[in-house]
Design an enzyme around this catalytic site. Sequence first.
Site, PDB file in Angstrom:
ATOM      1  N   GLU A 298      13.661  20.748   7.248  1.00 34.37           N
ATOM      2  CA  GLU A 298      13.534  19.593   6.366  1.00 34.37           C
ATOM      3  C   GLU A 298      14.941  19.114   5.991  1.00 34.37           C
ATOM      4  O   GLU A 298      15.706  19.855   5.372  1.00 34.37           O
ATOM      5  CB  GLU A 298      12.754  20.006   5.110  1.00 34.37           C
ATOM      6  CG  GLU A 298      12.428  18.835   4.214  1.00 34.37           C
ATOM      7  CD  GLU A 298      11.589  19.229   3.002  1.00 34.37           C
ATOM      8  OE1 GLU A 298      11.927  20.224   2.335  1.00 34.37           O
ATOM      9  OE2 GLU A 298      10.607  18.532   2.712  1.00 34.37           O
TER      10      GLU A 298
ATOM     11  N   GLU B 109       3.516  23.078  -4.068  1.00 36.16           N
ATOM     12  CA  GLU B 109       3.648  21.899  -3.211  1.00 36.16           C
ATOM     13  C   GLU B 109       5.074  21.932  -2.681  1.00 36.16           C
ATOM     14  O   GLU B 109       6.023  21.697  -3.428  1.00 36.16           O
ATOM     15  CB  GLU B 109       3.353  20.636  -4.035  1.00 36.16           C
ATOM     16  CG  GLU B 109       2.932  19.478  -3.173  1.00 36.16           C
ATOM     17  CD  GLU B 109       4.104  18.623  -2.782  1.00 36.16           C
ATOM     18  OE1 GLU B 109       4.702  18.912  -1.721  1.00 36.16           O
ATOM     19  OE2 GLU B 109       4.431  17.690  -3.523  1.00 36.16           O
TER      20      GLU B 109
ATOM     21  N   LYS C  35       9.570  22.217 -16.768  1.00 41.34           N
ATOM     22  CA  LYS C  35      11.016  22.254 -16.492  1.00 41.34           C
ATOM     23  C   LYS C  35      11.368  21.203 -15.446  1.00 41.34           C
ATOM     24  O   LYS C  35      11.002  21.322 -14.282  1.00 41.34           O
ATOM     25  CB  LYS C  35      11.465  23.625 -15.979  1.00 41.34           C
ATOM     26  CG  LYS C  35      12.994  23.690 -16.011  1.00 41.34           C
ATOM     27  CD  LYS C  35      13.595  24.695 -15.069  1.00 41.34           C
ATOM     28  CE  LYS C  35      13.888  24.180 -13.702  1.00 41.34           C
ATOM     29  NZ  LYS C  35      14.977  23.191 -13.580  1.00 41.34           N
TER      30      LYS C  35
ATOM     31  N   CYS D 233       8.920  14.770   0.256  1.00 38.51           N
ATOM     32  CA  CYS D 233       8.406  15.963   0.944  1.00 38.51           C
ATOM     33  C   CYS D 233       7.493  15.593   2.103  1.00 38.51           C
ATOM     34  O   CYS D 233       7.433  16.300   3.097  1.00 38.51           O
ATOM     35  CB  CYS D 233       7.690  16.876  -0.038  1.00 38.51           C
ATOM     36  SG  CYS D 233       6.522  16.003  -1.069  1.00 38.51           S
TER      37      CYS D 233
HETATM   38  P1  NDP Z   1      14.414  23.763  -5.424  1.00 38.53           P
HETATM   39  O1  NDP Z   1      13.157  24.258  -4.825  1.00 38.53           O
HETATM   40  O2  NDP Z   1      15.494  24.730  -5.701  1.00 38.53           O
HETATM   41  O3  NDP Z   1      14.113  22.994  -6.795  1.00 38.53           O
HETATM   42  C1  NDP Z   1      12.845  22.623  -7.294  1.00 38.53           C
HETATM   43  C2  NDP Z   1      12.697  23.019  -8.760  1.00 38.53           C
HETATM   44  O4  NDP Z   1      12.645  24.444  -8.895  1.00 38.53           O
HETATM   45  C3  NDP Z   1      13.864  22.582  -9.636  1.00 38.53           C
HETATM   46  O5  NDP Z   1      13.394  22.278 -10.929  1.00 38.53           O
HETATM   47  C4  NDP Z   1      14.709  23.832  -9.638  1.00 38.53           C
HETATM   48  O6  NDP Z   1      15.618  23.853 -10.680  1.00 38.53           O
HETATM   49  C5  NDP Z   1      13.664  24.912  -9.758  1.00 38.53           C
HETATM   50  N1  NDP Z   1      14.079  26.242  -9.323  1.00 38.53           N
HETATM   51  C6  NDP Z   1      15.136  26.601  -8.535  1.00 38.53           C
HETATM   52  N2  NDP Z   1      15.169  27.933  -8.349  1.00 38.53           N
HETATM   53  C7  NDP Z   1      14.108  28.447  -9.024  1.00 38.53           C
HETATM   54  C8  NDP Z   1      13.590  29.766  -9.204  1.00 38.53           C
HETATM   55  N3  NDP Z   1      14.161  30.838  -8.637  1.00 38.53           N
HETATM   56  N4  NDP Z   1      12.473  29.939  -9.964  1.00 38.53           N
HETATM   57  C9  NDP Z   1      11.853  28.868 -10.511  1.00 38.53           C
HETATM   58  N5  NDP Z   1      12.309  27.600 -10.392  1.00 38.53           N
HETATM   59  C10 NDP Z   1      13.418  27.380  -9.639  1.00 38.53           C
HETATM   60  O7  NDP Z   1      14.963  22.598  -4.518  1.00 38.53           O
HETATM   61  P2  NDP Z   1      16.481  22.064  -4.433  1.00 38.53           P
HETATM   62  O8  NDP Z   1      16.646  21.052  -5.482  1.00 38.53           O
HETATM   63  O9  NDP Z   1      17.455  23.183  -4.412  1.00 38.53           O
HETATM   64  O10 NDP Z   1      16.507  21.384  -3.011  1.00 38.53           O
HETATM   65  C11 NDP Z   1      16.715  22.176  -1.836  1.00 38.53           C
HETATM   66  C12 NDP Z   1      15.867  21.681  -0.694  1.00 38.53           C
HETATM   67  O11 NDP Z   1      14.504  21.797  -1.042  1.00 38.53           O
HETATM   68  C13 NDP Z   1      16.049  20.218  -0.384  1.00 38.53           C
HETATM   69  O12 NDP Z   1      17.111  20.006   0.482  1.00 38.53           O
HETATM   70  C14 NDP Z   1      14.732  19.864   0.224  1.00 38.53           C
HETATM   71  O13 NDP Z   1      14.760  20.186   1.592  1.00 38.53           O
HETATM   72  C15 NDP Z   1      13.757  20.766  -0.467  1.00 38.53           C
HETATM   73  N6  NDP Z   1      13.012  20.078  -1.555  1.00 38.53           N
HETATM   74  C16 NDP Z   1      11.735  19.771  -1.313  1.00 38.53           C
HETATM   75  C17 NDP Z   1      11.017  19.112  -2.280  1.00 38.53           C
HETATM   76  C18 NDP Z   1       9.612  18.759  -2.040  1.00 38.53           C
HETATM   77  O14 NDP Z   1       9.033  17.994  -2.807  1.00 38.53           O
HETATM   78  N7  NDP Z   1       8.996  19.306  -1.038  1.00 38.53           N
HETATM   79  C19 NDP Z   1      11.602  18.695  -3.542  1.00 38.53           C
HETATM   80  C20 NDP Z   1      12.955  19.133  -3.730  1.00 38.53           C
HETATM   81  C21 NDP Z   1      13.620  19.788  -2.748  1.00 38.53           C
HETATM   82  P3  NDP Z   1      17.085  23.189 -10.454  1.00 38.53           P
HETATM   83  O15 NDP Z   1      16.884  21.792  -9.974  1.00 38.53           O
HETATM   84  O16 NDP Z   1      17.645  23.210 -11.776  1.00 38.53           O
HETATM   85  O17 NDP Z   1      17.763  24.051  -9.438  1.00 38.53           O
END
Ligand code: NDP
Length: 495
Positions: free
Chosen positions: A403, A272, A198, A306
């Site tokens: 973050e 991660e 996904k 990240c």
């Molecule tokens: P999320 O953790 O929500 O998104 C990561 C992935 O998980 C996306 O594909 C998302 O889908 C999906 N997802 C969201 N909710 C669920 C759930 N309940 N069960 C399973 N999968 C889920 O990150 P965000 O995009 O909301 O970003 C928010 C914050 O997270 C950022 O501001 C940043 O600080 C941090 N972040 C950190 C990352 C890293 O690599 N460490 C990467 C991305 C974000 P969808 O995108 O459709 O919501």
Amino acid sequence: MTDTPVRNTRVPDMATPLWEYAPAPESRDIVTIDSSYGLFIGGEWVEPSDGTMFKTVNPATEEVLAEVAQAGRADVDRAVGAARKAFGRWAKLPGAERGKYLYRIARIIQERARELAVLESIDNGKPIKETRDIDLPLVAAHFFYYAGWADKLAWAGLGPDPRPLGVAGQIIPWNFPLLMLAWKVAPALACGNTVVLKPAETTPLTALLFAEICRQADLPPGVVNIVTGAGETGRHLVEHDGVDKIAFTGSTEVGKQIQRTVAGTGKRVTLELGGKAANVIFDDAPIDQAVEGIVNGIFFNQGHVCCAGSRLLVQESVHDAVIDKLKRRLGTLRLGDPLDKNTDIGAINSSVQLDRITELVSAGEQEGAQRWQPECDLPERGYWFPPTVFTGVAQSHRIAREEIFGPVVSVLPFRTPAEAIEKANNTPYGLSAGVWTEKGSRILWMAQRLRAGVVWANTFNKFDPASPFGGYKESGFGREGGRHGLGAYLAGGVH
Ligand code: NDP
């Protein structure tokens, strides 16, 4: 090509700009974007069962790029079923045969690299010079690397006859859409698993083009399935009984939810998650190189990284000199059209992320830190944030603890190596760190004490498929990349 101009910035305290850059736009013609996309299940494009679609936009222009299917519970069930059906034959293929498919995919990625790079820049907002020179070469390298492992699993140190886990549910974020796909899909397939992936809601397009590449490589149907959608789709995947393994990259908050959901189910998990890395500059460091490392550490990919060096720890004796040079360097960064080959800083990926950055930056000011930004014109449309440096930051400030995931660095001075360690480790995260010094002994001393999965010495944000990557504490667990990355997809392996 977008109509967003590349804006040149001025070096602070200098009367004239360095020089003007003529626009150097990469052509968009190489990419064909369909008006709508279905789900990729069992090697076919299928409509979502309830017909729901969502839009993906270009964050640099707010232009709607395409409508994409939103997979519901029934669609996820169908995708897991297709992956299960394909698993038996795929797992039984000799490793050398699986390796051939992965090599084929790697070569097609190289052949179509420009198309993928342009599409990634359009859907994500990151500069073309990063997608072209960093993301895409690394994506191909991951497939080549794990293709090489596919027939050598018995020599990976994970037992004489390591077995695949089954169906892997893989959920990836929007900051490196195609690279995170490669980190997850390549090792899973090499080990004989099948996958349901996904992509993030805001960046689905390169994963959908990757589905086409799987067809072009004649990958057996059902080995790779791609279900687009929002967080809800990810939740269905995590909850599905037919999934044997969840691999997740994203926020710590969602990582915790996933761990709660899978607790007691026997599903294997790797997470991660976020980070708040310390980039530590000692007074004997080569300062000019360190400044480049600071810029690469936090302003690469708009700080949507990240492992970004978002906390800059500078030894007090060189603090002012480093900050001075850093500000002058930031004055030369070019912010604007991601498809312009001169652009250093592209668009923020979404309005939601821009709001989060803006909120944390105002919290930094309210809590008493000093904000500095270079003179910088932001394009009128799209989501943008200028490079930002906070000095006078206390460890208790939110900008030192949370973050931000944007182009914002928080500077914290220190006097002794022991104080640097105390401050660097004073975080719930533990993903990465950087050390800048001319002394090898000090690098080793620091690396032994830093609670971080990756420690870079006199460099930052260096990635290689042969090198494992992953965190401690709230940055998650499990390793991706290298031989360790195989352990996450094999029974009896390290996880
Ligand atoms: P999320 O953790 O929500 O998104 C990561 C992935 O998980 C996306 O594909 C998302 O889908 C999906 N997802 C969201 N909710 C669920 C759930 N309940 N069960 C399973 N999968 C889920 O990150 P965000 O995009 O909301 O970003 C928010 C914050 O997270 C950022 O501001 C940043 O600080 C941090 N972040 C950190 C990352 C890293 O690599 N460490 C990467 C991305 C974000 P969808 O995108 O459709 O919501």
